[in-house]
Design a protein around this motif. Structure first.
Motif, mmCIF file in Angstrom:
data_model
loop_
_atom_site.group_PDB
_atom_site.id
_atom_site.type_symbol
_atom_site.label_atom_id
_atom_site.label_comp_id
_atom_site.label_asym_id
_atom_site.label_seq_id
_atom_site.Cartn_x
_atom_site.Cartn_y
_atom_site.Cartn_z
ATOM 1 N N GLY A 170 0.804 -1.219 0.000
ATOM 2 C CA GLY A 170 0.000 0.000 0.000
ATOM 3 C C GLY A 170 0.829 1.256 0.000
ATOM 4 O O GLY A 170 0.416 2.263 0.581
ATOM 5 N N GLY A 171 1.986 1.247 -0.674
ATOM 6 C CA GLY A 171 2.876 2.396 -0.592
ATOM 7 C C GLY A 171 3.537 2.791 -1.888
ATOM 8 O O GLY A 171 4.604 3.398 -1.877
ATOM 9 N N LEU A 172 2.923 2.463 -3.022
ATOM 10 C CA LEU A 172 3.453 2.937 -4.298
ATOM 11 C C LEU A 172 2.891 4.325 -4.557
ATOM 12 O O LEU A 172 1.814 4.507 -5.123
ATOM 13 C CB LEU A 172 3.083 1.966 -5.428
ATOM 14 N N SER A 173 3.644 5.319 -4.127
ATOM 15 C CA SER A 173 3.174 6.704 -4.187
ATOM 16 C C SER A 173 3.170 7.231 -5.615
ATOM 17 O O SER A 173 3.855 6.704 -6.493
ATOM 18 C CB SER A 173 4.072 7.585 -3.316
ATOM 19 N N ALA A 174 2.414 8.299 -5.815
ATOM 20 C CA ALA A 174 2.481 9.021 -7.082
ATOM 21 C C ALA A 174 3.875 9.628 -7.223
ATOM 22 O O ALA A 174 4.450 10.122 -6.259
ATOM 23 C CB ALA A 174 1.418 10.115 -7.117
ATOM 24 N N VAL A 175 4.431 9.596 -8.417
ATOM 25 C CA VAL A 175 5.752 10.155 -8.695
ATOM 26 C C VAL A 175 5.595 11.353 -9.616
ATOM 27 O O VAL A 175 5.032 11.231 -10.711
ATOM 28 C CB VAL A 175 6.674 9.092 -9.335
ATOM 29 N N GLY A 176 6.054 12.511 -9.149
ATOM 30 C CA GLY A 176 6.033 13.711 -9.982
ATOM 31 C C GLY A 176 4.702 14.410 -10.075
ATOM 32 O O GLY A 176 4.565 15.385 -10.816
ATOM 33 N N SER A 391 -8.407 -6.834 -3.987
ATOM 34 C CA SER A 391 -9.496 -6.150 -3.293
ATOM 35 C C SER A 391 -9.854 -6.895 -2.004
ATOM 36 O O SER A 391 -10.846 -6.580 -1.356
ATOM 37 C CB SER A 391 -10.735 -6.046 -4.188
ATOM 38 N N ALA A 392 -9.027 -7.876 -1.636
ATOM 39 C CA ALA A 392 -9.302 -8.670 -0.434
ATOM 40 C C ALA A 392 -8.939 -7.929 0.841
ATOM 41 O O ALA A 392 -9.414 -8.281 1.922
ATOM 42 C CB ALA A 392 -8.533 -9.984 -0.492
ATOM 43 N N ASN A 393 -8.069 -6.920 0.724
ATOM 44 C CA ASN A 393 -7.653 -6.141 1.881
ATOM 45 C C ASN A 393 -7.771 -4.656 1.593
ATOM 46 O O ASN A 393 -7.744 -4.223 0.438
ATOM 47 C CB ASN A 393 -6.192 -6.441 2.242
ATOM 48 N N GLU A 394 -7.888 -3.891 2.672
ATOM 49 C CA GLU A 394 -7.800 -2.443 2.556
ATOM 50 C C GLU A 394 -6.329 -2.039 2.779
ATOM 51 O O GLU A 394 -5.428 -2.867 2.786
ATOM 52 C CB GLU A 394 -8.728 -1.769 3.568
ATOM 53 N N HIS A 395 -6.100 -0.768 3.045
ATOM 54 C CA HIS A 395 -4.748 -0.243 3.201
ATOM 55 C C HIS A 395 -3.993 -0.925 4.337
ATOM 56 O O HIS A 395 -2.770 -0.972 4.347
ATOM 57 C CB HIS A 395 -4.834 1.269 3.458
ATOM 58 N N SER A 396 -4.715 -1.454 5.298
ATOM 59 C CA SER A 396 -4.108 -2.084 6.472
ATOM 60 C C SER A 396 -3.778 -3.554 6.240
ATOM 61 O O SER A 396 -3.533 -4.293 7.203
ATOM 62 C CB SER A 396 -5.061 -1.978 7.666
ATOM 63 N N GLY A 397 -3.749 -3.997 4.990
ATOM 64 C CA GLY A 397 -3.593 -5.417 4.696
ATOM 65 C C GLY A 397 -2.405 -6.084 5.349
ATOM 66 O O GLY A 397 -2.500 -7.238 5.777
ATOM 67 N N LEU A 398 -1.260 -5.396 5.432
ATOM 68 C CA LEU A 398 -0.084 -6.007 6.050
ATOM 69 C C LEU A 398 -0.345 -6.334 7.511
ATOM 70 O O LEU A 398 0.086 -7.385 8.008
ATOM 71 C CB LEU A 398 1.124 -5.076 5.936
ATOM 72 N N ARG A 399 -1.043 -5.430 8.206
ATOM 73 C CA ARG A 399 -1.290 -5.610 9.638
ATOM 74 C C ARG A 399 -2.382 -6.638 9.895
ATOM 75 O O ARG A 399 -2.290 -7.428 10.832
ATOM 76 C CB ARG A 399 -1.675 -4.269 10.274
ATOM 77 N N THR A 400 -3.436 -6.622 9.077
ATOM 78 C CA THR A 400 -4.598 -7.457 9.379
ATOM 79 C C THR A 400 -4.712 -8.681 8.485
ATOM 80 O O THR A 400 -5.489 -9.583 8.773
ATOM 81 C CB THR A 400 -5.891 -6.639 9.272
ATOM 82 N N GLY A 401 -3.956 -8.703 7.402
ATOM 83 C CA GLY A 401 -3.996 -9.856 6.504
ATOM 84 C C GLY A 401 -2.699 -10.636 6.626
ATOM 85 O O GLY A 401 -1.691 -10.293 6.011
#
Length: 418
Positions: A170-176, A391-401
């Protein structure tokens, strides 16, 4: 790099080595003699003493790394990581035990806003490099959650040769892109999630209207003394960015506003608070890739959000909170100064594309904080990084999935047929 301190402790079957190194506050300017401490906890399982390092880059900005525990395990992804790696839990500068920023800095006599400009992702990368060299690792791997993924992109911009595999959740930010592009799209995401929630619980739209009326009249007061403004109330929609956050939101909207339960639960649901002031003070800078933010989230608010007070917001920080939130009031001048600051570019798209990065990244289709459209745009720069679009997880997927990190490791190791 200056002084070094190392201590060792046991956490049941885990060994935790705490490392503290002293580094420049301002990297690349020998005339500036200011220094800070940077702390990392290196976690090793029995038999894993010779495994490669995986450095965790925490979300935020402004949050420290999680503390490692056993029975029950915390963080939840740690066991999977320890099967393959020694885990480095790095407190990013200004957080945890890395010369933390707290309210006390406001009385220190220094130029606080200027100091905070040196806490960005590019400086965190320099700190990480110093820690890597201190640990004697020629290269290592990274796991970046949310803002930690942004930091990983900064790593690819300047020091890609130090990375073996990189994992981003959940951390591929916009570039530029301008922050206005990001926050405008985040409003669109929150609109979708709001309507989805009200379709499930239509009675809560009227409940939200009643709460807005109470907030507008100054009749919602949290246990800490905050008189909740309408904009703060609406920010509880940020919970919809977590896998089970809707349950906590439901609990607040279902509660009697006259009860202690409501007041305390509402306080706990607020996405920004006084424990980590940097998360509010520094938040919009995380999307400032060569721009001033000028209160981007506030300026980009769509007309329908102004017209319909039941629409929830997410990580949309507001300037008026420096007047209504006791914890933020002392920071008002600092936040205004940072909003006007012309942030230098953080990412180099050509360098990222030339980095040869490998690993895997989870991209969450319904992410309300890091929009999937810009994540896919950035992912196209690093074709060697496998994508786990879900779509199985929201932004918190690492913590809760619990399955997210093992799946990413399998993708990176070629153990999954795509």
């Amino acid at each position: 790099m200056g002084a070094v301190t190392t201590t060792t402790r046991r956490m049941l079957d885990l060994t935790v080595d705490d490392h503290v190194i002293t580094v420049p506050l301002v990297w690349g300017d020998d005339s500036d003699t200011r220094t800070i401490d940077v702390h990392a906890a290196v976690v090793t399982r029995e038999g894993g003493e010779n495994l490669p390092y995986l450095t965790f880059l925490q979300g935020g900005p402004g949050n420290e790394a999680p503390s490692p525990f056993r029975a029950p395990l915390a963080p939840g992804w740690l066991d999977a990581a320890l099967q393959e790696y020694r885990v480095v839990l790095l407190d990013q500068r200004g957080t945890g035990k890395s010369t933390p920023v707290s309210d006390a800095i406001l009385d220190s006599g220094i130029d606080v806003a200027e100091y905070l400009t040196h806490l960005r992702a590019d400086a965190i990368v320099r700190d990480a490099e110093a820690m890597r060299e201190h640990l004697g690792a020629r290269t290592w791997n990274t796991l970046g959650q949310s803002f930690g993924g942004f930091t990983t992109l900064a790593y690819l911009t300047t020091d890609a040769a130090s990375l073996d595999d990189m994992y981003i959740t959940g951390g591929l930010s916009a570039v530029g892109r301008h922050p206005d592009d990001v926050y405008g799209l985040c409003y669109d995401k929150m609109r979708v999630m709001t309507e989805r929630y009200y379709r499930r619980f239509p009675e809560h739209r009227d409940a939200m209207r009643r709460l807005v009326d109470l907030a507008d009249a100054g009749r919602i007061v949290l246990p800490g003394g905050e008189v909740v403004s309408v904009s703060r109330l609406r920010s509880i929609g940020s919970a919809l960015g977590d896998d089970n956050g809707w349950q906590r939101l439901w609990g607040v909207l279902d509660a009697d506003p006259a009860t202690n339960a409501f007041r305390y639960d509402l306080a706990a649901l607020m996405p920004f608070g006084g424990r980590n002031p940097l998360y509010y003070v520094f938040h919009e800078s995380s999307y400032a890739d060569g721009f001033a933010t000028n209160w981007s989230a506030e300026r980009t608010e769509p007309q329908d959000y102004r017209d319909d007070v039941t629409l929830f917001t997410g990580e949309h920080v507001r300037r008026d909170w420096t007047r209504t939130v006791p914890a933020f009031q002392p920071w008002a001048d600092v936040v205004d100064t940072l909003a006007a600051h012309e942030w230098p570019k953080l990412y180099d798209a050509e360098a990222i594309a030339a980095s040869g990065a490998t690993g895997a990244a989870s991209i969450y289709v319904n992410d309300v904080y890091v929009p999937v459209e810009f994540s896919l745009e950035t992912a196209a720069l690093i074709p060697g990084v496998h994508q786990y679009l879900t779509s199985a997880n929201e932004h918190s997927g690492l913590r809760t999935g619990s399955a997210v990190l093992p799946h990413l490791i399998d993708l990176a190791r070629g153990r999954v047929i795509r």
